[in-house]
Design a protein around this motif. Sequence first.
Motif, PDB file in Angstrom:
ATOM      1  N   ASP A  82     -12.839  -2.257   1.958  1.00 30.08           N
ATOM      2  CA  ASP A  82     -13.039  -2.048   3.395  1.00 30.08           C
ATOM      3  C   ASP A  82     -12.034  -1.036   3.936  1.00 30.08           C
ATOM      4  N   ALA A  83     -10.791  -1.147   3.480  1.00 33.56           N
ATOM      5  CA  ALA A  83      -9.749  -0.226   3.950  1.00 33.56           C
ATOM      6  C   ALA A  83     -10.084   1.214   3.571  1.00 33.56           C
ATOM      7  N   LEU A  84     -10.595   1.423   2.368  1.00 34.40           N
ATOM      8  CA  LEU A  84     -10.999   2.771   1.953  1.00 34.40           C
ATOM      9  C   LEU A  84     -12.132   3.293   2.839  1.00 34.40           C
TER      10      LEU A  84
ATOM     11  N   LEU B 191       0.842  -1.195   0.000  1.00 38.09           N
ATOM     12  CA  LEU B 191       0.000   0.000   0.000  1.00 38.09           C
ATOM     13  C   LEU B 191       0.879   1.247   0.000  1.00 38.09           C
ATOM     14  N   ASP B 192       0.578   2.192  -0.889  1.00 37.19           N
ATOM     15  CA  ASP B 192       1.437   3.371  -1.023  1.00 37.19           C
ATOM     16  C   ASP B 192       0.628   4.664  -0.995  1.00 37.19           C
ATOM     17  N   GLY B 193       1.260   5.738  -1.422  1.00 38.80           N
ATOM     18  CA  GLY B 193       0.628   7.051  -1.387  1.00 38.80           C
ATOM     19  C   GLY B 193      -0.620   7.167  -2.229  1.00 38.80           C
ATOM     20  N   ASN B 194      -0.775   6.298  -3.206  1.00 40.02           N
ATOM     21  CA  ASN B 194      -1.991   6.338  -4.026  1.00 40.02           C
ATOM     22  C   ASN B 194      -3.239   6.054  -3.194  1.00 40.02           C
ATOM     23  N   PHE B 195      -3.076   5.285  -2.125  1.00 38.74           N
ATOM     24  CA  PHE B 195      -4.215   5.008  -1.256  1.00 38.74           C
ATOM     25  C   PHE B 195      -4.688   6.305  -0.596  1.00 38.74           C
ATOM     26  N   SER B 196      -3.756   7.107  -0.112  1.00 39.00           N
ATOM     27  CA  SER B 196      -4.122   8.396   0.491  1.00 39.00           C
ATOM     28  C   SER B 196      -4.744   9.332  -0.539  1.00 39.00           C
ATOM     29  N   LYS B 197      -4.246   9.289  -1.773  1.00 41.54           N
ATOM     30  CA  LYS B 197      -4.838  10.115  -2.829  1.00 41.54           C
ATOM     31  C   LYS B 197      -6.287   9.703  -3.090  1.00 41.54           C
ATOM     32  N   ALA B 198      -6.536   8.398  -3.068  1.00 37.95           N
ATOM     33  CA  ALA B 198      -7.903   7.908  -3.277  1.00 37.95           C
ATOM     34  C   ALA B 198      -8.821   8.380  -2.154  1.00 37.95           C
ATOM     35  N   VAL B 199      -8.311   8.357  -0.920  1.00 34.25           N
ATOM     36  CA  VAL B 199      -9.109   8.833   0.215  1.00 34.25           C
ATOM     37  C   VAL B 199      -9.385  10.331   0.067  1.00 34.25           C
ATOM     38  N   ASP B 200      -8.375  11.088  -0.390  1.00 29.39           N
ATOM     39  CA  ASP B 200      -8.570  12.536  -0.607  1.00 29.39           C
ATOM     40  C   ASP B 200      -9.703  12.788  -1.599  1.00 29.39           C
ATOM     41  N   ILE B 201      -9.696  12.035  -2.696  1.00 27.39           N
ATOM     42  CA  ILE B 201     -10.721  12.213  -3.726  1.00 27.39           C
ATOM     43  C   ILE B 201     -12.097  11.852  -3.179  1.00 27.39           C
ATOM     44  N   LEU B 202     -12.175  10.749  -2.433  1.00 27.97           N
ATOM     45  CA  LEU B 202     -13.464  10.301  -1.900  1.00 27.97           C
ATOM     46  C   LEU B 202     -13.973  11.217  -0.788  1.00 27.97           C
ATOM     47  N   MET B 203     -13.079  11.922  -0.130  1.00 26.75           N
ATOM     48  CA  MET B 203     -13.509  12.859   0.909  1.00 26.75           C
ATOM     49  C   MET B 203     -14.401  13.952   0.323  1.00 26.75           C
ATOM     50  N   ASP B 204     -14.144  14.346  -0.914  1.00 30.27           N
ATOM     51  CA  ASP B 204     -14.964  15.375  -1.557  1.00 30.27           C
ATOM     52  C   ASP B 204     -16.408  14.904  -1.741  1.00 30.27           C
ATOM     53  N   VAL B 205     -16.584  13.593  -1.914  1.00 31.39           N
ATOM     54  CA  VAL B 205     -17.920  13.026  -2.065  1.00 31.39           C
ATOM     55  C   VAL B 205     -18.692  13.133  -0.757  1.00 31.39           C
ATOM     56  N   SER B 206     -17.967  13.111   0.363  1.00 27.88           N
ATOM     57  CA  SER B 206     -18.606  13.046   1.675  1.00 27.88           C
ATOM     58  C   SER B 206     -18.954  14.406   2.257  1.00 27.88           C
ATOM     59  N   ARG B 207     -18.656  15.490   1.531  1.00 29.14           N
ATOM     60  CA  ARG B 207     -18.939  16.819   2.085  1.00 29.14           C
ATOM     61  C   ARG B 207     -20.431  16.975   2.350  1.00 29.14           C
ATOM     62  N   GLU B 208     -20.752  17.475   3.523  1.00 29.26           N
ATOM     63  CA  GLU B 208     -22.159  17.665   3.874  1.00 29.26           C
ATOM     64  C   GLU B 208     -22.810  18.686   2.946  1.00 29.26           C
TER      65      GLU B 208
ATOM     66  N   SER C  48      -7.536 -12.692  -5.752  1.00 35.21           N
ATOM     67  CA  SER C  48      -7.628 -11.318  -6.262  1.00 35.21           C
ATOM     68  C   SER C  48      -8.897 -10.624  -5.771  1.00 35.21           C
ATOM     69  N   THR C  49     -10.029 -11.339  -5.770  1.00 34.88           N
ATOM     70  CA  THR C  49     -11.274 -10.710  -5.321  1.00 34.88           C
ATOM     71  C   THR C  49     -11.264 -10.488  -3.807  1.00 34.88           C
ATOM     72  N   THR C  50     -10.603 -11.392  -3.071  1.00 37.20           N
ATOM     73  CA  THR C  50     -10.463 -11.182  -1.623  1.00 37.20           C
ATOM     74  C   THR C  50      -9.682  -9.904  -1.345  1.00 37.20           C
ATOM     75  N   MET C  51      -8.621  -9.684  -2.111  1.00 40.11           N
ATOM     76  CA  MET C  51      -7.810  -8.480  -1.917  1.00 40.11           C
ATOM     77  C   MET C  51      -8.600  -7.219  -2.281  1.00 40.11           C
ATOM     78  N   MET C  52      -9.375  -7.270  -3.351  1.00 37.85           N
ATOM     79  CA  MET C  52     -10.181  -6.109  -3.735  1.00 37.85           C
ATOM     80  C   MET C  52     -11.244  -5.799  -2.677  1.00 37.85           C
ATOM     81  N   LEU C  53     -11.864  -6.855  -2.161  1.00 34.19           N
ATOM     82  CA  LEU C  53     -12.869  -6.675  -1.119  1.00 34.19           C
ATOM     83  C   LEU C  53     -12.250  -6.001   0.108  1.00 34.19           C
ATOM     84  N   ALA C  54     -11.090  -6.480   0.515  1.00 28.28           N
ATOM     85  CA  ALA C  54     -10.411  -5.902   1.681  1.00 28.28           C
ATOM     86  C   ALA C  54      -9.955  -4.473   1.400  1.00 28.28           C
TER      87      ALA C  54
END
Length: 364
Positions: A207-209, A64-81, A198-204
């Motif tokens: 969840d991590a996101l 897991l690398d910095g791309n995971f944090s970038k994905a969280v940053d992008i998804l945070m915009d979706v969660s704005r109230e 592969s599908t187990t890893m995608m599922l997890a």
Amino acid sequence: MTSAPSVARVKRAGKKRAKAQPKAGPAKVVQVASRRPAASPDIEVGRRVLMMEANGLAALAANLDGNFSKAVDILMDVSREGGHARAIISGMGKSGHVARKIAATLASTGTPASFVHPGEASHGDLGMIMPGDVVICLSNSGETQELADVIAHAKRFAIPLIAMTKKAKSALGDAADVVLLVPPVEEACPIAQAPTTSTTMMLALGDALAVALMERKGFTKDQFHVFHPGGKLGKQLVKVKDLMHSGTEMPLVPVGTPMREALVTMAGRSFGCIGIVGKTGRDKDKLLGIITDGDLRRHIEGDLLNQKVEAVMTKKPITIRSNQLAGEALGEMNRRRITAFFVIDNSRPVGILHMHDCVRAGIT
């Protein structure tokens, strides 16, 4: 007839055995596996599959690398109230089933999300993907043909695209703004074809996101309850304020009230108790005490009916707050062997909760 061995011979034999035995050393650690009884071939296959998938998850966590944090940053915009954006999750086949679960997990933890089938997207459902949304596409190979229209739609309208794939250099990987790489771990099936590891890893990874978003947003139990009102989980999260009786339903009388009048109020509310509140000054409307059946029994021999409530009441009664969990209140009732609590905010009664209210709501 053989004669019995002499004492001397027995002693000499004992000494020889003692010399032959090695000195005691530290106890050896016996592996758990060595103690397991012989397993059937089916069980051995099951263990092998589980270990292969566990190794896949370990590799995923390590890579897991910095791309995971970038994905969280992008998804945070979706969660704005107040916003109307959503995370759109898409995938074909087994990846599609995983995508549905990821969408459900995100939605239940405060990130609006929907699954869009890539085949249906090509026949009108692309209209469900709007500017401001985020698209997450799942494809083990990164070359899933059915995703082509979803990818093209995202690029056309500048919709952020997150890829979950094993191949960064692929049609999906090249088009994505962020690539969450699934490590090239062997599938657990014997022909290495059926999506398993592969599908187990995608599922997890989904969840991590979701969990990373929850922690980034400070997602609370109260918010979780909003999305889970039903079932056992919903009952566990019911608050006292959701069940309490308030307003004129509360059995309250002011200090100075004769017991004769207080008993009429107490009997009319059927809670088995009555609260005593102040009338003037700093004590006005504050809960000063409570009269229960036990208090009545303790004063029954005196001139009970002509006494004032303050002479009979128990001062500083046990109370609860309106934002406490109802299950917590029920547990406290059981521990203290009482059947009702007055609910207090700023020292003033705002409600009353009876044990029967919790039982009727299915809280145990």
